[in-house]
Design an enzyme around this catalytic site. Structure first.
Site, short mmCIF file in Angstrom:
data_model
loop_
_atom_site.label_atom_id
_atom_site.label_comp_id
_atom_site.label_asym_id
_atom_site.label_seq_id
_atom_site.Cartn_x
_atom_site.Cartn_y
_atom_site.Cartn_z
N SER A 1 1.30 -4.41 -11.87
CA SER A 1 2.20 -5.18 -12.73
C SER A 1 2.18 -6.63 -12.29
CB SER A 1 3.61 -4.60 -12.68
OG SER A 1 3.96 -4.23 -11.37
N SER B 1 3.77 4.05 -13.18
CA SER B 1 2.39 3.56 -13.14
C SER B 1 1.65 4.10 -14.36
CB SER B 1 1.70 4.05 -11.87
OG SER B 1 2.41 3.61 -10.74
N HIS C 1 0.86 -1.18 0.00
CA HIS C 1 0.00 0.00 0.00
C HIS C 1 0.90 1.23 0.00
CE1 HIS C 1 -2.83 -3.07 1.83
NE2 HIS C 1 -3.17 -2.88 0.56
N HIS D 1 -4.66 -4.79 -12.65
CA HIS D 1 -4.68 -3.84 -11.54
C HIS D 1 -3.28 -3.39 -11.14
CE1 HIS D 1 -3.12 -6.94 -9.00
NE2 HIS D 1 -3.33 -6.28 -7.89
P1 5GP Z 1 -2.05 -5.60 -4.99
O1 5GP Z 1 -1.58 -5.53 -3.61
O2 5GP Z 1 -3.33 -4.86 -5.13
O3 5GP Z 1 -2.16 -6.98 -5.54
O4 5GP Z 1 -0.98 -4.91 -5.91
C1 5GP Z 1 -1.09 -3.65 -6.40
C2 5GP Z 1 -0.10 -3.35 -7.49
O5 5GP Z 1 0.45 -2.08 -7.23
C3 5GP Z 1 1.11 -4.27 -7.58
O6 5GP Z 1 0.86 -5.33 -8.48
C4 5GP Z 1 2.20 -3.37 -8.10
O7 5GP Z 1 2.27 -3.44 -9.50
C5 5GP Z 1 1.77 -1.98 -7.72
N1 5GP Z 1 2.60 -1.39 -6.67
C6 5GP Z 1 2.99 -1.94 -5.49
N2 5GP Z 1 3.70 -1.05 -4.78
C7 5GP Z 1 3.75 0.09 -5.50
C8 5GP Z 1 4.30 1.40 -5.28
O8 5GP Z 1 4.91 1.69 -4.25
N3 5GP Z 1 4.12 2.32 -6.26
C9 5GP Z 1 3.44 2.05 -7.41
N4 5GP Z 1 3.29 3.02 -8.31
N5 5GP Z 1 2.91 0.84 -7.64
C10 5GP Z 1 3.05 -0.12 -6.71
MN MN Z 2 -4.52 -4.25 -0.51
MN MN Z 3 -4.46 -3.76 -3.99
#
Ligand code: 5GP
Ligand code: MN
Ligand code: MN
Length: 483
Positions: A408, A388, A203, A406
Site C-alpha cells: 500500500s 492484502s 517484514h 508492491h
Molecule cells: P516494503 O518494505 O517492501 O516497501 O513494503 C511492503 C509493503 O507491505 C508495505 O507497503 C505495506 O503495504 C505492506 N505491509 C507492511 N507490513 C505488513 C503486514 O504486517 N502485513 C501485511 N499484510 N502487509 C504489510
Molecule cells: Mn524488505
Molecule cells: Mn519489501
C-alpha cells in the site's frame, strides 16, 4: 501538485522533460487523482531524477503505492538500455530481493481459529525475527557462497524445498550469473548466519483467510489454488537481510568514487549513484546483486520449510496432506535483464524495480505452465490491520514493462506513526478484532499501524484500472509475526 503535471488518463500522470534540466525522458506516475494528490513531494523530485539516468528507455515510472525512497522513489521502475545505460543500486534498494511469498493450506478458518495462539506463538519461536537475529540454517561461509550462487536450488538439494516450490518462484529461485567472488568479506560475515530469518520492521509472516465475499475473480482464484470457502493461506515478506544491505552499501560507495571521475556521469543526487552497466564496476555489482537475490530466495525457501513444520506439528498432518503448496514467490527489489517490446521491436532491457512487483501477463515467457493462461500471481501486502491482495498480471501491462505495485505504501514516517499509539495497546486492540500479533519490538509494531499506510483497496484498484494487475482475492489477517 507540480503545475506541469499532465493528466494522461484517469490513472496516468506525466511530468515532461521540461520539468527539470537533464531529463532524458518524461516521468510517469500510475495513480488515481486521489493517490497522486497524496504522494509526497519526494516522489516527483525523485522520479524526475531517475528520468535523467543515461540509457533510460521510454519513461521513468512510479507505481500507485509510491513514496519517498533512497535515490529512486519506492515504487520506482526504470528500464535501461543494457549497452549504453547505467545500473543504479538506488533503483533496487538496500533490501535486495525483498519479496512476498504466498502459501496455501487446505485448512479453513473454522479449523485454524481454535489454534491461532499456539500457531502464531510457534511460528514466532521457530521463524527468527527482529534486528540482527540469526537463522536456523547453520552453514559455513563456504556453504553460504553456494547459497549465493544457487538460491532455491541449494534448498532443494539440502531438503528445504519441494521441486514444485522452485517452479512457483520467480526465475525458479535463482538468478543465473551470481558470482560470490564479487561480494565483500564483510557482506559474507554479516549474512552467513542469517539464512532463515524474517528480519525487522515491516517484514512479516501472516496467517490470512480468503472469505467467499472477498473472492473477486472466481476462476483466477481457483486457478491459483483458492478453492474452498474461508481457506487459510500464509503470506510472508522478507529479503536478503544484512547481506543485501552490505552489498548495496559496498557498491554505492564504489560507484560514487568512479561515476564522475572515471565515467563522467553527472551526480544529481548522491543517493542516485550509478555506473555504466557494461563497465567492470557495473558488471561486478550486477553479479553481487544476484548473490543477494539468491540469498533472499533461499531465505524465503527455508522459512517456508519451517512454516510447514510448524503447521504439521500443530495439525498432526504432513505438509503435503495440509496442501501447503506455494501460489508464488515474487520479488519487488531487483534489477534484471528481460525482453520487452520497445518501439515495436522485442529487445533486452535492464529493468530496475524498486518496491515494484513484476506482473507478467498471460502467455508471457518465464511463467510456469500452470500460469501460462492466467498470467502471473502478484502478491501485494496491505498492512497487518487492513488486509492484502492476490492479483494476476495482465496483457495490458506493457506500459510499465509489466510492473505493478508492491504494497500500500507508507503515508506516515515511522516517527509520525509512533505517535498514533503504543504497540502494546495496538496488539490488544487487534486481538479484539480477531488478529493475533506477536513481535520482538513494541515500538516497531506501533510504527506499522494500518493508519500509517495508504488505503490498499485504492492502490490495487488503481493498478487494475491502469491495466497492470487484476484483483483476484482480498486476504484478511488473523495472525501475524512482525519482525
Ligand atoms: P516494503 O518494505 O517492501 O516497501 O513494503 C511492503 C509493503 O507491505 C508495505 O507497503 C505495506 O503495504 C505492506 N505491509 C507492511 N507490513 C505488513 C503486514 O504486517 N502485513 C501485511 N499484510 N502487509 C504489510
Ligand atoms: Mn524488505
Ligand atoms: Mn519489501
Amino acid at each position: 501538485l507540480p503545475s506541469s503535471l499532465k493528466k494522461i488518463s484517469d490513472t496516468l500522470w506525466e511530468l515532461p522533460v521540461s520539468y527539470k534540466p537533464g531529463m532524458l525522458v518524461p516521468a510517469r506516475i500510475v495513480a488515481t487523482e486521489k493517490l497522486v494528490r497524496e504522494m509526497d513531494a519526494g516522489v516527483f523530485d525523485q522520479v524526475t531524477n531517475v528520468a535523467c539516468l543515461p540509457g533510460i528507455i521510454n519513461y521513468a515510472y512510479c507505481m500507485p503505492d509510491g513514496h519517498w525512497g533512497y535515490g529512486f522513489p519506492i515504487g520506482g521502475v526504470a528500464a535501461m538500455d543494457p549497452q549504453h545505460g547505467v545500473i543504479s543500486p538506488g533503483g533496487i534498494g538496500f533490501d535486495i530481493n525483498c519479496g512476498m511469498r504466498l502459501v496455501l493450506t487446505n485448512l479453513t478458518l473454522e479449523e485454524v481459529k481454535p489454534h491461532i495462539h499456539r500457531l502464531v506463538d510457534a511460528l514466532f519461536y521457530r521463524v527468527p525475527s527482529g534486528v540482527g537475529c540469526t537463522g536456523f540454517v547453520k552453514c559455513s561461509q563456504t556453504e553460504f557462497r553456494d547459497i549465493l550462487e544457487q538460491g532455491s536450488r541449494w534448498c532443494l538439494k539440502n531438503g528445504y524445498a519441494w521441486p514444485l516450490d522452485l517452479e512457483m518462484t520467480e526465475e525458479e529461485g535463482c538468478f543465473p550469473g551470481a558470482d560470490a567472488s564479487k561480494v565483500s568479506h564483510k557482506a559474507i560475515e554479516r549474512g552467513y548466519d542469517q539464512v532463515g530469518t524474517l528480519g525487522s520492521g515491516n517484514h512479516y509472516c501472516e496467517i490470512q483467510v480468503a472469505k467467499p465475499e472477498n473472492i473477486i475473480d472466481e476462476s483466477l482464484a481457483r486457478a491459483f489454488g483458492l478453492t474452498m470457502p474461508n481457506q487459510i493461506a500464509i503470506m510472508f515478506h522478507c529479503g536478503s537481510r544484512g547481506f543485501g544491505h552490505q552489498v548495496a552499501t559496498d557498491y554505492l560507495q564504489l560507484f560514487l568514487s568512479v561515476m564522475e571521475r572515471k565515467y563522467g556521469l553527472k551526480k544529481l543526487d548522491r543517493e542516485l549513484s550509478c555506473a555504466p552497466f557494461q563497465s567492470p564496476e557495473g558488471q561486478d555489482y550486477f553479479a553481487a546483486m544476484k548473490c543477494a537475490v539468491n540469498m533472499a530466495f533461499a531465505n524465503r525457501q527455508v522459512i517456508l520449510h519451517r512454516i510447514r513444520e510448524v503447521f504439521s506439528s500443530i495439525f498432526h498432518k504432513s505438509p503435503e496432506d495440509l496442501g501447503m503448496n506455494m501460489v508464488y514467490d515474487v520479488a519487488h527489489n531487483t534489477a534484471k535483464i528481460e525482453k520487452h517490446v520497445i518501439n515495436g521491436k522485442k529487445r533486452d532491457v535492464l529493468i530496475h524495480r524498486k518496491g515494484s512487483t513484476r506482473a507478467f501477463g498471460p502467455g508471457m515467457e518465464g511463467l510456469p505452465d500452470c500460469y501460462r493462461e492466467t498470467g502471473q500471481p502478484v502478491i501485494i501486502g496491505g498492512s497487518m490491520e487492513t488486509g492484502s491482495y492476490l492479483l494476476a498480471g495482465m496483457e495490458s501491462g506493457a506500459e510499465t514493462f509489466f510492473s505493478t505495485a508492491h504494497g500500500s505504501g507508507r503515508t506516515m514516517s515511522r516517527h509520525q506513526a509512533k505517535k498514533l499509539g503504543k504497540g502494546q495497546k495496538l496488539q490488544r486492540d487487534m486481538e479484539e478484532r480477531g488478529i493475533y500479533v506477536r513481535t520482538d519490538s513494541w515500538g516497531g509494531l506501533a510504527e506499522e499501524a494500518g493508519a500509517a499506510y495508504k488505503d490498499i483497496d485504492e492502490v490495487v484498484e488503481a493498478t487494475e484500472l491502469a491495466g497492470l494487475s487484476k484483483r483476484v482475492a482480498r486476504l484478511l489477517p488473523i495472525g501475524n509475526i512482525k519482525g
